[in-house]
Design a protein around this motif. Structure first.
Motif, PDB file in Angstrom:
ATOM      1  N   ALA A   1      35.567  47.505  68.512  1.00 55.81           N
ATOM      2  CA  ALA A   1      34.134  47.042  68.824  1.00 55.81           C
ATOM      3  C   ALA A   1      34.202  47.075  70.174  1.00 55.81           C
ATOM      4  O   ALA A   1      33.177  47.298  70.727  1.00 55.81           O
ATOM      5  N   VAL A   2      34.890  46.317  71.062  1.00 53.46           N
ATOM      6  CA  VAL A   2      34.856  46.106  72.679  1.00 53.46           C
ATOM      7  C   VAL A   2      35.064  47.565  73.007  1.00 53.46           C
ATOM      8  O   VAL A   2      33.989  47.672  73.958  1.00 53.46           O
TER       9      VAL A   2
ATOM     10  N   VAL B   1      29.731  52.413  75.589  1.00 56.84           N
ATOM     11  CA  VAL B   1      28.311  52.786  75.618  1.00 56.84           C
ATOM     12  C   VAL B   1      27.465  51.960  76.910  1.00 56.84           C
ATOM     13  O   VAL B   1      26.555  52.438  77.581  1.00 56.84           O
ATOM     14  N   ALA B   2      27.862  50.764  77.218  1.00 59.73           N
ATOM     15  CA  ALA B   2      27.301  50.329  78.339  1.00 59.73           C
ATOM     16  C   ALA B   2      27.770  51.044  79.821  1.00 59.73           C
ATOM     17  O   ALA B   2      26.790  51.239  80.411  1.00 59.73           O
ATOM     18  N   ALA B   3      28.866  51.588  79.857  1.00 63.66           N
ATOM     19  CA  ALA B   3      29.323  52.476  80.874  1.00 63.66           C
ATOM     20  C   ALA B   3      28.274  53.562  80.989  1.00 63.66           C
ATOM     21  O   ALA B   3      27.829  54.238  82.145  1.00 63.66           O
ATOM     22  N   LYS B   4      28.005  54.320  79.694  1.00 58.90           N
ATOM     23  CA  LYS B   4      27.403  55.367  79.763  1.00 58.90           C
ATOM     24  C   LYS B   4      25.942  55.202  80.136  1.00 58.90           C
ATOM     25  O   LYS B   4      25.347  56.037  80.693  1.00 58.90           O
TER      26      LYS B   4
ATOM     27  N   ILE C   1      32.273  59.121  70.113  1.00 61.20           N
ATOM     28  CA  ILE C   1      31.933  57.976  69.380  1.00 61.20           C
ATOM     29  C   ILE C   1      30.647  57.380  70.397  1.00 61.20           C
ATOM     30  O   ILE C   1      29.703  56.823  69.665  1.00 61.20           O
ATOM     31  N   VAL C   2      30.622  57.524  71.788  1.00 57.41           N
ATOM     32  CA  VAL C   2      29.497  57.156  72.513  1.00 57.41           C
ATOM     33  C   VAL C   2      27.997  57.879  72.210  1.00 57.41           C
ATOM     34  O   VAL C   2      27.145  57.358  71.933  1.00 57.41           O
TER      35      VAL C   2
ATOM     36  N   ASP D   1      27.494  59.480  69.404  1.00 60.14           N
ATOM     37  CA  ASP D   1      26.928  58.837  68.099  1.00 60.14           C
ATOM     38  C   ASP D   1      26.436  57.556  68.149  1.00 60.14           C
ATOM     39  O   ASP D   1      25.141  57.297  67.413  1.00 60.14           O
ATOM     40  N   LEU D   2      26.811  56.632  68.957  1.00 60.74           N
ATOM     41  CA  LEU D   2      26.292  55.130  68.818  1.00 60.74           C
ATOM     42  C   LEU D   2      24.883  55.272  69.564  1.00 60.74           C
ATOM     43  O   LEU D   2      24.047  54.480  69.190  1.00 60.74           O
ATOM     44  N   LEU D   3      24.686  56.254  70.596  1.00 60.65           N
ATOM     45  CA  LEU D   3      23.338  56.184  71.302  1.00 60.65           C
ATOM     46  C   LEU D   3      22.227  56.864  70.163  1.00 60.65           C
ATOM     47  O   LEU D   3      21.251  56.352  70.064  1.00 60.65           O
ATOM     48  N   ASP D   4      22.793  57.659  69.449  1.00 62.05           N
ATOM     49  CA  ASP D   4      21.901  58.481  68.259  1.00 62.05           C
ATOM     50  C   ASP D   4      21.794  57.141  67.170  1.00 62.05           C
ATOM     51  O   ASP D   4      20.442  56.849  66.871  1.00 62.05           O
ATOM     52  N   VAL D   5      22.571  56.309  66.992  1.00 62.32           N
ATOM     53  CA  VAL D   5      22.214  55.236  65.977  1.00 62.32           C
ATOM     54  C   VAL D   5      21.463  53.978  66.746  1.00 62.32           C
ATOM     55  O   VAL D   5      20.550  53.757  66.065  1.00 62.32           O
ATOM     56  N   MET D   6      21.621  53.926  67.802  1.00 58.63           N
ATOM     57  CA  MET D   6      20.796  53.077  68.469  1.00 58.63           C
ATOM     58  C   MET D   6      19.197  53.715  68.507  1.00 58.63           C
ATOM     59  O   MET D   6      18.288  52.620  68.467  1.00 58.63           O
ATOM     60  N   LYS D   7      18.813  54.748  68.890  1.00 56.73           N
ATOM     61  CA  LYS D   7      17.705  55.269  68.864  1.00 56.73           C
ATOM     62  C   LYS D   7      17.134  55.185  67.150  1.00 56.73           C
ATOM     63  O   LYS D   7      16.005  54.538  66.916  1.00 56.73           O
TER      64      LYS D   7
END
Length: 139
Positions: free
Chosen positions: A15-16, A22-25, A63-64, A66-72
């Motif tokens: 999780a961390v 994601v924050a770095a991206k 992973i990053v 994918d998470l950006l897509d989920v955030m959208k």
């Protein structure tokens, strides 16, 4: 997806890892991403934790992204601020200065206080300081 809590140190580390990368991206503070994943959406306990067994084997880039897509999809947006002497409706790199800290660009921050500090230099020059606020949903 089920809403699951972190059960062990491996899930916590993952999780961390997700939050920090994601924050770095996005070029923002990890705390803002944590808020987006927990307060503004259910991404942490509704997606990252339940999908740990599959996701932790994927590449960092996968992973990053994918998470950006989920955030959208889930509304995990962030508020970003820009301090200037005028309201910025749309960033314009043509008018940015080339010799600043990190080169030509449009500088934003997730911290309102930081944008207010950026306005200070304009106030010292006799101009009004204006903080532009934008909701950030995508790259």
């Amino acid at each position: 997806m089920m809403d699951e809590k972190i059960k062990n140190s491996s899930e916590l580390e993952f999780a961390v890892f997700c939050i920090e990368n994601v924050a770095a991206k996005l070029g923002v503070d990890a705390e803002r991403v944590y808020q987006a994943f927990t307060e503004q959406s259910d991404i942490l306990n509704g997606y990252i934790v339940p999908e740990y067994e599959v996701r932790h084997t994927q590449s960092l880039e996968y992973i990053v992204d994918d998470l950006l897509d989920v955030m959208k999809e889930r509304g995990g947006s962030m508020i970003l601020y820009h301090g200037s002497f005028l309201e910025i409706a749309r960033p314009d790199l043509v008018h940015s200065r080339p010799n600043v800290d990190f080169g030509r660009g449009f500088y934003v921050t997730p911290l309102y206080e930081q944008a207010a500090k950026w306005c200070g230099k304009f106030k010292r020059r006799g101009k009004n300081g204006v903080i532009s606020r934008k909701r950030f949903n995508r790259l």
